[in-house]
Design a protein around this motif. Structure first.
Motif, mmCIF file in Angstrom:
data_model
loop_
_atom_site.group_PDB
_atom_site.id
_atom_site.type_symbol
_atom_site.label_atom_id
_atom_site.label_comp_id
_atom_site.label_asym_id
_atom_site.label_seq_id
_atom_site.Cartn_x
_atom_site.Cartn_y
_atom_site.Cartn_z
ATOM 1 N N GLN A 104 35.520 47.844 33.683
ATOM 2 C CA GLN A 104 34.646 46.669 33.774
ATOM 3 C C GLN A 104 34.862 46.006 35.134
ATOM 4 O OE1 GLN A 104 34.364 43.926 30.354
ATOM 5 N NE2 GLN A 104 34.863 42.293 31.782
ATOM 6 N N PRO A 105 33.806 45.728 35.894
ATOM 7 C CA PRO A 105 33.976 45.074 37.194
ATOM 8 C C PRO A 105 34.670 43.710 37.047
ATOM 9 C CG PRO A 105 31.740 45.915 36.934
ATOM 10 C CD PRO A 105 32.397 46.028 35.598
ATOM 11 N N TYR A 106 35.512 43.369 38.006
ATOM 12 C CA TYR A 106 36.169 42.058 37.976
ATOM 13 C C TYR A 106 36.387 41.561 39.406
ATOM 14 C CZ TYR A 106 40.608 44.490 39.017
ATOM 15 O OH TYR A 106 41.609 45.232 39.601
ATOM 16 N N THR A 107 36.520 40.249 39.531
ATOM 17 C CA THR A 107 36.707 39.592 40.824
ATOM 18 C C THR A 107 38.050 38.880 40.843
ATOM 19 O OG1 THR A 107 34.325 39.289 41.072
ATOM 20 C CG2 THR A 107 35.738 37.890 42.418
ATOM 21 N N VAL A 108 38.707 38.896 41.993
ATOM 22 C CA VAL A 108 40.010 38.242 42.151
ATOM 23 C C VAL A 108 39.983 37.349 43.383
ATOM 24 C CG1 VAL A 108 41.239 40.157 41.059
ATOM 25 C CG2 VAL A 108 40.931 40.137 43.554
ATOM 26 N N TRP A 153 41.421 30.638 48.878
ATOM 27 C CA TRP A 153 41.519 32.075 49.109
ATOM 28 C C TRP A 153 40.130 32.706 49.048
ATOM 29 C CZ3 TRP A 153 46.292 34.927 46.645
ATOM 30 C CH2 TRP A 153 47.474 34.266 47.021
ATOM 31 N N LYS A 154 40.010 33.906 49.578
ATOM 32 C CA LYS A 154 38.743 34.642 49.509
ATOM 33 C C LYS A 154 38.534 35.186 48.096
ATOM 34 C CE LYS A 154 39.299 36.349 54.272
ATOM 35 N NZ LYS A 154 39.466 37.584 55.089
ATOM 36 N N GLN A 155 37.280 35.527 47.790
ATOM 37 C CA GLN A 155 36.948 36.174 46.524
ATOM 38 C C GLN A 155 36.467 37.603 46.810
ATOM 39 O OE1 GLN A 155 37.116 34.493 43.249
ATOM 40 N NE2 GLN A 155 38.448 33.374 44.663
ATOM 41 N N GLY A 156 36.963 38.553 46.013
ATOM 42 C CA GLY A 156 36.576 39.947 46.241
ATOM 43 C C GLY A 156 36.543 40.735 44.944
ATOM 44 N N THR A 202 43.155 35.783 37.581
ATOM 45 C CA THR A 202 43.302 34.782 36.516
ATOM 46 C C THR A 202 42.486 35.204 35.294
ATOM 47 O OG1 THR A 202 43.605 33.063 38.182
ATOM 48 C CG2 THR A 202 43.037 32.340 35.956
ATOM 49 N N PHE A 203 43.068 35.043 34.099
ATOM 50 C CA PHE A 203 42.384 35.480 32.880
ATOM 51 C C PHE A 203 42.874 34.662 31.693
ATOM 52 C CE2 PHE A 203 46.191 37.921 33.512
ATOM 53 C CZ PHE A 203 46.762 38.081 32.260
ATOM 54 N N GLU A 204 42.115 34.722 30.602
ATOM 55 C CA GLU A 204 42.436 33.975 29.381
ATOM 56 C C GLU A 204 42.893 34.945 28.285
ATOM 57 O OE1 GLU A 204 42.089 30.595 28.700
ATOM 58 O OE2 GLU A 204 41.597 30.171 30.809
ATOM 59 N N LEU A 213 47.967 37.209 36.898
ATOM 60 C CA LEU A 213 48.644 38.355 37.501
ATOM 61 C C LEU A 213 48.612 38.145 39.008
ATOM 62 C CD1 LEU A 213 47.468 41.725 35.864
ATOM 63 C CD2 LEU A 213 49.820 40.925 36.118
ATOM 64 N N ALA A 214 49.773 38.146 39.654
ATOM 65 C CA ALA A 214 49.860 37.958 41.103
ATOM 66 C C ALA A 214 50.493 39.204 41.718
ATOM 67 C CB ALA A 214 50.686 36.719 41.428
ATOM 68 N N ILE A 215 49.871 39.717 42.761
ATOM 69 C CA ILE A 215 50.308 40.989 43.352
ATOM 70 C C ILE A 215 50.438 40.840 44.849
ATOM 71 C CG2 ILE A 215 49.705 43.421 43.680
ATOM 72 C CD1 ILE A 215 47.717 41.878 41.079
#
Length: 810
Positions: free
Chosen positions: A89-93, A114-117, A141-143, A197-199
């Motif tokens: 599933q496509p997602y943005t971070v 921060w940028k969004q991608g 970021t997620f719920e 989740l931070a990477i």
């Protein structure tokens, strides 16, 4: 005394003796995309795999007297996504490419600037979000409504060095990279509501990539006990792998047969394998039995998450199951660590077996065996194409039943912007259904042909080099062939195109063809022509304009022209000239060389100018880095010019033959002075304290050129015998790793069988004791037998060089 007895025993074993242990065991082997292996000594120890290591699951359970026994594979791992990666599933971070403040990993940190991608991030220009800096920081970021999910897994595809935090706590860190989505168990720091989740990832060399998600394992229910069948034996032959099991009061024999018959192009090209099941009672009583054989839909997808459609139907004589992705992205992916996700997988069985077929989940076969409903059509993932085969009364007379597994790629490669069907579909009326009908009809003929071929291949190799050598050739046979695909060019020529497996994924690499060639020169030189035809076409069409041979034709399966970033001028010119000379010798006729004489002349002229003392450039051992004044590369150029003179003589071009013969002889004399160090010849002309295997010399011997005196061969052999480690001679004085194909070539220089055996026995020991359980790696460490890189490559066809030498010597 014991040693002498064992040596005597070695040479008195029957020709039927084959291989009983391997780094991995070939099961279904046809092409780079249709290639299934067991990576374990016991067939039921783990999930069977594609040569890349991805799960390509075959399953087998037998029911005898009400008791179930597992004999083949494991259920596929089924990870239920909590946080999908991009293919699901496509997602943005949120991301940043300059180092943020220390609390960037905390869930309370504000990343609003921060940028969004959109994922994935990659150095590839076609990526959703291109990434070209050294470092990247990402926050996803997620719920979560219910954090108590049991064991938690990090779904991760990354390149290269990474650290991952969940709600501020580190859960993963690793130096290196992985080539596909893998699942890593992590501590569960999930919380109800918002999670982060931070990477942080660093690109230290090569490509860059990042895709990440979270998953859990669903609860697995087993409704009845399944015992492990006792595996009594496994045996590998050139075209077949045989297993024997005890399942309570019944003996089960399984034979996996891929009829890769090099003298039968039709059989070789047809991507259908047979699996034969034979049952016999061991207690003189009659036992009812039911055998369940499953093939996962993952064989038709690149990633397990891709939706697949499966259908059950029948032809005139067969029950059939068919699976393929819904998307069908034909020839849309290229590269190394990829599986096919276009075309269709087929499982067929004769109606006379009274079998039934159905479609079930591949993640819990034990539970699925309780189902009685017959699914005819279904879409999803983790599906199993299941065939239920009844054996009504198993007694002392063996009962045999056969299943076929085939794959229709639809289109195999793109060749200079034209999509080509596989060879077996060159007749436009051909279909997998008709091919499997014919395969079923020809079953007994194919079994007889494979038995004859197995005996011949082993016997020829044993006569040339003994049993340990013959066993190495058996291990190499199917692997080498299945790293190619067979198609017909638009001009009607045979193309036998290799994939540079577990390296860079190049298609038709010349310096992969070169080491692979002995197997095909030995049993069908037309296949070697098929390995050279595309390279000749590339130059002769005008698309390749340089005065030396190209390195490759592209990245598999796209053959539109060289994609390797650097040329190997002396290497590839030498390879093409030597192999064309070898074809001339194998055919006893120069017709093939005559067809390409103009191009060969250009390449010979290049070697005349540049070959004796090569400039700083790569050779086939490019992983070892650049070398100037490479003595072994110089040998290749000299022998290639001698081969060119041999061809000229056969074409009655006497002046050219005399000129190039004298040139090659003079260069050989100069080489002996430049490389001589006293007791051996150097790695490079300017470093007398160095050494290397001079495997390229073998063609001087095989082609009968006599450019170098025998004393050169013997001096090198004597030196190599002093350099050996437990698992072979190092490639050269720079490292302790080696290439096993080159050791076999080097050993073939030996005149004494004792020296040959001394050089190849450590390679045999490597094949038996390596801790790297993958299809045979040709690049290993001589001190501990571990794989350094490469696996499942065609170059092990080079093991057959001693057999070729014996054939040509007669």
């Amino acid at each position: 005394m014991l040693f002498r007895f064992l040596i005597c025993l070695l040479f008195t074993l029957p020709i039927q003796a084959q291989v009983f242990k391997a780094p991995a065991y070939p099961l279904l082997t046809h092409s780079p995309y249709f290639s299934v292996w067991s990576f374990n000594d016991t067939l039921a120890a783990a999930t069977t795999k594609h040569w890349t290591g991805a799960d390509h699951s075959l399953r087998g359970i037998i029911k005898v007297e009400g008791q179930y026994y597992n004999f083949l594979g494991h259920d596929e791992k089924n990870y239920e996504p909590l946080l999908q990666f991009s293919e699901e599933q496509p997602y943005t971070v949120s991301y940043i490419e300059t180092e943020p403040s220390a609390n960037w990993k905390d869930e309370t940190f504000s990343d609003g600037n921060w940028k969004q991608g959109e994922a994935p991030f990659s150095s590839n220009k076609s990526a959703k979000t291109p990434w070209n800096t050294k470092d990247l920081w990402v926050r996803r970021t997620f719920e979560i409504k219910e954090p108590n999910v049991g064991p938690l897994f990090l779904a991760l595809h990354y390149d290269d060095n990474i650290e991952v935090f969940l709600n501020g706590k580190q859960v993963f860190q690793k130096v290196g990279w992985n080539r596909k989505i893998e699942y890593f168990p992590i501590a569960n720091y999930l919380q109800q509501g918002k999670n982060v989740l931070a990477i942080h990832i660093s690109n230290t060399a090569g490509g860059a990539y990042l895709d990440v998600g979270l998953a859990k394992e669903p609860e697995k229910i087993t409704s009845f006990p399944i015992l492990q069948a006792v595996q009594n034996s496994v045996e590998i032959r050139a075209t077949q792998t045989l297993y024997q099991f005890r399942c309570g009061p019944v003996k089960l024999d399984i034979k996996f047969t891929s009829p890769l018959l090099l003298d039968n192009i039709s059989a070789l090209a047809t991507p259908v394998s047979y699996i034969t099941f034979s049952l016999t009672s061991t207690d003189q009583k009659i036992h009812p039995a039911t055998l369940y054989f499953g093939v996962s839909s993952s064989l038709a997808s690149n990633m397990p998450s891709q939706p697949v459609k499966v259908a059950a139907y029948s032809t005139e004589n067969l029950l059939m199951l068919k699976a393929g992705t819904l998307e069908q992205p034909i020839l849309q992916k290229k590269g190394d660590d990829l599986r096919i996700d276009w075309g269709y997988l087929y499982v067929g069985i004769p109606k006379t077996t009274k079998a039934t077929q159905t479609i079930v989940s591949s993640t819990n076969l034990a539970q699925e065996l309780l189902h009685t409903d017959l699914e005819k059509n279904i879409s999803g993932n983790h599906l199993l194409l299941l065939t239920k085969i009844p054996f009504e009364a198993v007694g002392s007379t063996t009962q045999k039943k056969m299943v076929m597994v085939g794959y229709d790629e639809l289109y195999a490669v793109q060749y200079f912007n034209q999509n080509l069907k596989p060879w077996w579909k060159a007749n436009h009326s051909a279909s997998m259904e008709s091919s499997m009908e014919k395969a079923a009809k020809d079953y007994q003929l194919m079994m007889t042909s494979c038995h004859t071929a197995d005996k011949k291949i082993y016997g020829n190799a044993r006569s040339a080099g003994g049993d340990h050598y013959a066993q190495l050739c058996v291990l190499a046979y199917r692997q080498s062939i299945a790293a190619h695909t067979l198609v017909k060019s638009p001009e009607g020529e045979l193309l036998f195109l290799s994939k540079e497996n577990f390296s860079n994924g190049s298609i038709n690499t010349v310096d992969v063809t070169y080491p692979s060639a002995p197997l095909f020169l030995l049993y069908n030189s037309n296949l070697l022509k098929g390995m050279l035809n595309g390279i000749f076409y590339f130059s002769e069409s005008g698309a390749w304009k340089k005065p030396f041979a190209a390195h490759d034709l592209g990245t598999y399966p796209i053959a539109n022209g060289q994609t390797y970033k650097e040329d190997m001028p002396v290497e590839e010119c030498g390879n093409m000239l030597i192999l064309t000379a070898a074809i001339t010798k194998a055919d006893h006729h120069p017709a093939y060389a005559k067809k390409h004489w103009h191009t060969l002349t250009i390449w010979a002229d290049y070697l005349r100018r540049e070959g004796l003392d090569p400039a700083n450039q790569l050779c086939t051992d490019d992983f070892a880095g650049h070398l100037a004044r490479n003595a072994n590369l110089s040998i290749k150029a000299i022998v290639a010019l001698g081969g060119f003179a041999m061809i000229a003589e056969q074409l009655h071009k006497s002046d050219t033959a005399i000129l190039f013969r004298k040139m090659a002889k003079d260069m050989a004399a100069q080489w002996m002075k430049l490389a001589f160090t006293g007791d051996h010849y150097a790695l490079t002309f300017d470093k007398k304290d160095s050494w290397s295997q001079k495997y390229n010399l073998v063609w001087d011997k095989l082609l009968g050129l006599h450019l170098f005196p025998q004393e050169v061969y013997q001096r090198e052999i004597n030196f190599y015998l002093k350099q050996q480690n437990e698992y072979g001679i190092p490639l050269d004085s720079r490292k302790t790793y080696t290439k096993s194909d080159w050791i076999l070539w080097t050993a073939t220089l030996a005149e004494k069988d004792q020296d040959f055996q001394s050089l190849i026995l450590p390679v045999y020991a490597y094949s038996q004791h390596t801790p790297s359980r993958v299809p045979l790696s040709d690049w290993h460490e001589t001190t501990n037998g571990k794989q350094v890189g490469f696996q499942a490559r065609s170059v092990v066809g080079g093991y057959f060089i001693k057999t070729l030498e014996m054939k040509w010597r007669k």
